[in-house]
Design a protein around this motif. Structure first.
Motif, mmCIF file in Angstrom:
data_model
loop_
_atom_site.group_PDB
_atom_site.id
_atom_site.type_symbol
_atom_site.label_atom_id
_atom_site.label_comp_id
_atom_site.label_asym_id
_atom_site.label_seq_id
_atom_site.Cartn_x
_atom_site.Cartn_y
_atom_site.Cartn_z
ATOM 1 N N ASP A 283 -11.751 6.882 -0.678
ATOM 2 C CA ASP A 283 -10.971 6.808 0.554
ATOM 3 C C ASP A 283 -9.482 6.962 0.281
ATOM 4 O O ASP A 283 -8.739 7.480 1.121
ATOM 5 N N SER A 284 -9.030 6.466 -0.866
ATOM 6 C CA SER A 284 -7.621 6.615 -1.267
ATOM 7 C C SER A 284 -7.595 7.229 -2.655
ATOM 8 O O SER A 284 -8.014 6.582 -3.626
ATOM 9 N N SER B 93 -1.953 -4.553 -4.066
ATOM 10 C CA SER B 93 -2.536 -3.798 -2.965
ATOM 11 C C SER B 93 -3.950 -3.370 -3.332
ATOM 12 O O SER B 93 -4.137 -2.512 -4.203
ATOM 13 N N THR B 94 -4.945 -3.939 -2.672
ATOM 14 C CA THR B 94 -6.330 -3.604 -3.014
ATOM 15 C C THR B 94 -6.682 -2.175 -2.629
ATOM 16 O O THR B 94 -7.702 -1.652 -3.094
ATOM 17 N N GLY B 95 -5.855 -1.544 -1.810
ATOM 18 C CA GLY B 95 -6.084 -0.141 -1.472
ATOM 19 C C GLY B 95 -5.923 0.791 -2.649
ATOM 20 O O GLY B 95 -6.289 1.970 -2.568
ATOM 21 N N TYR B 96 -5.387 0.281 -3.743
ATOM 22 C CA TYR B 96 -5.197 1.114 -4.932
ATOM 23 C C TYR B 96 -6.473 1.286 -5.741
ATOM 24 O O TYR B 96 -6.476 1.991 -6.752
ATOM 25 N N HIS C 292 0.811 -1.229 0.000
ATOM 26 C CA HIS C 292 0.000 0.000 0.000
ATOM 27 C C HIS C 292 0.843 1.277 0.000
ATOM 28 O O HIS C 292 0.376 2.332 0.444
ATOM 29 N N ALA C 293 2.063 1.188 -0.498
ATOM 30 C CA ALA C 293 2.966 2.337 -0.435
ATOM 31 C C ALA C 293 2.438 3.532 -1.217
ATOM 32 O O ALA C 293 2.671 4.688 -0.830
ATOM 33 N N LEU C 294 1.723 3.276 -2.300
ATOM 34 C CA LEU C 294 1.262 4.359 -3.156
ATOM 35 C C LEU C 294 0.028 5.071 -2.608
ATOM 36 O O LEU C 294 -0.456 6.029 -3.212
ATOM 37 N N CYS C 295 -0.464 4.627 -1.450
ATOM 38 C CA CYS C 295 -1.622 5.275 -0.832
ATOM 39 C C CYS C 295 -1.242 6.561 -0.103
ATOM 40 O O CYS C 295 -2.124 7.307 0.319
ATOM 41 N N HIS D 145 -22.189 2.604 5.658
ATOM 42 C CA HIS D 145 -20.823 2.781 5.174
ATOM 43 C C HIS D 145 -20.806 2.824 3.647
ATOM 44 O O HIS D 145 -21.018 1.799 2.981
ATOM 45 N N ALA D 146 -20.517 3.979 3.103
ATOM 46 C CA ALA D 146 -20.548 4.166 1.649
ATOM 47 C C ALA D 146 -19.481 3.355 0.938
ATOM 48 O O ALA D 146 -19.603 3.100 -0.263
ATOM 49 N N ARG D 147 -18.456 2.912 1.651
ATOM 50 C CA ARG D 147 -17.361 2.193 0.986
ATOM 51 C C ARG D 147 -17.836 0.914 0.311
ATOM 52 O O ARG D 147 -17.268 0.495 -0.699
#
Length: 289
Positions: A79-80, A71-74, A38-41, A132-134
């Motif tokens: 949020d990100s 990284s699924t955070g991408y 998740h470094a790119l977050c 939760h809108a996510r």
């Protein structure tokens, strides 16, 4: 300084861990010790220290290897945000992105179960998806893909439908390996094991979490154990999630379908094909029948 030239950006609970493991054993591929750095977050990656910490994940990569960050955070807008812009600034020219998509409501149900097991939300999905809108945002795949396609162009982005991956795993993986420039050796498709399912997933506790953060583990043990082995050990050692949650009501299903229908149609138009997801019949999918 080696850095990823492939990003598996998500979607959460759409089979990314299994796909990551299918790529892990391929000759010419190198995956970070931590599946999701998740470094790119964060803008930290734009600093010398942050970039060096990110590159340290790939310090042992052989010369010329395809380095992968999964990284699924991408793909968790809003949020990100700013992920692709950071990637464009720090990653090698021509880097590629892989995005797995799953029936939007099935993905939401799996995410809710995953977050319930982790103690983040309550057991009633009918309530949580409205609080939760996510849940809806992360299933708006066209919305998540928009900045990636704008920055990279369609030739550097591969969208994989989870249902195709499950039903034709070897063929899907072989196609992906070709996209990444890797040989489909060792029997493309790998083993049929499914990783990180919400039902029956290993549940970590305070002691396990403390052990994983200890200097002895991170400095000595983790580098000796590839990701696939570490996941196998977690499945063997840790207790399994057993929660059986009530499914969403028909009212909630209708609510989710209405919230997501336009995005599914936009994604189909973007990809130029029907996604064949039940409950989301669109003009594009109807025309294909």
């Amino acid at each position: 300084m080696p850095l990823p030239n492939v990003l598996i950006i998500g979607a959460m609970k759409a089979g990314t861990t299994s796909l990551y493991m299918d790529v892990a054993d391929r000759r010419g591929a190198f995956l970070a010790q931590d599946k999701e750095p998740h470094a790119l977050c964060s803008d930290d990656v734009l600093t010398p220290a942050g970039l060096a910490a990110y590159a340290a994940n790939y310090a042992n990569a052989p010369e010329g290897a395809i380095c992968c960050d999964a990284s699924t955070g991408y793909a968790k807008r809003p949020d990100s945000e700013g992920i692709v812009e950071r990637a464009a600034r720090v990653l090698p020219a021509g880097f590629k992105a892989v995005y797995m998509v799953r029936h939007p409501i099935d993905r939401i149900i799996s995410q809710h179960h995953h977050e319930y097991v982790d103690g983040i939300v309550g057991p009633q999905i009918d309530r949580e998806v409205r609080r939760h809108a996510r849940y809806i945002h992360y299933s708006r795949y066209a919305y998540q893909l928009e900045p990636w396609l704008a920055q990279l162009g369609p030739d550097r982005v591969r969208v994989i439908r989870f249902e195709d991956y499950v039903s034709r795993r070897a063929e899907t993986v072989a196609d992906l390996l070709g996209f990444l420039g890797l040989a489909a050796d060792h029997g493309a498709g790998g083993e049929a094991r499914v990783y990180n399912k919400s039902q029956g997933k290993p549940v970590s506790g305070p002691r396990w979490d403390a052990f994983r953060q200890s200097s002895a583990y991170r400095r000595w043990l983790r580098p000796l154990a590839p990701p696939k082995l570490r996941l196998a050990l977690q499945r063997l050692i840790l207790p399994k999630a057993t929660a059986q949650l009530a499914p969403p009501t028909e009212e909630t299903l209708s609510f989710l379908r209405e919230e997501l229908r336009n995005d599914v149609g936009l994604l189909e138009r973007t990809l130029g094909r029907s996604l064949q997801w039940s409950g989301f019949e669109t003009a594009h999918s109807t025309a294909e029948k």
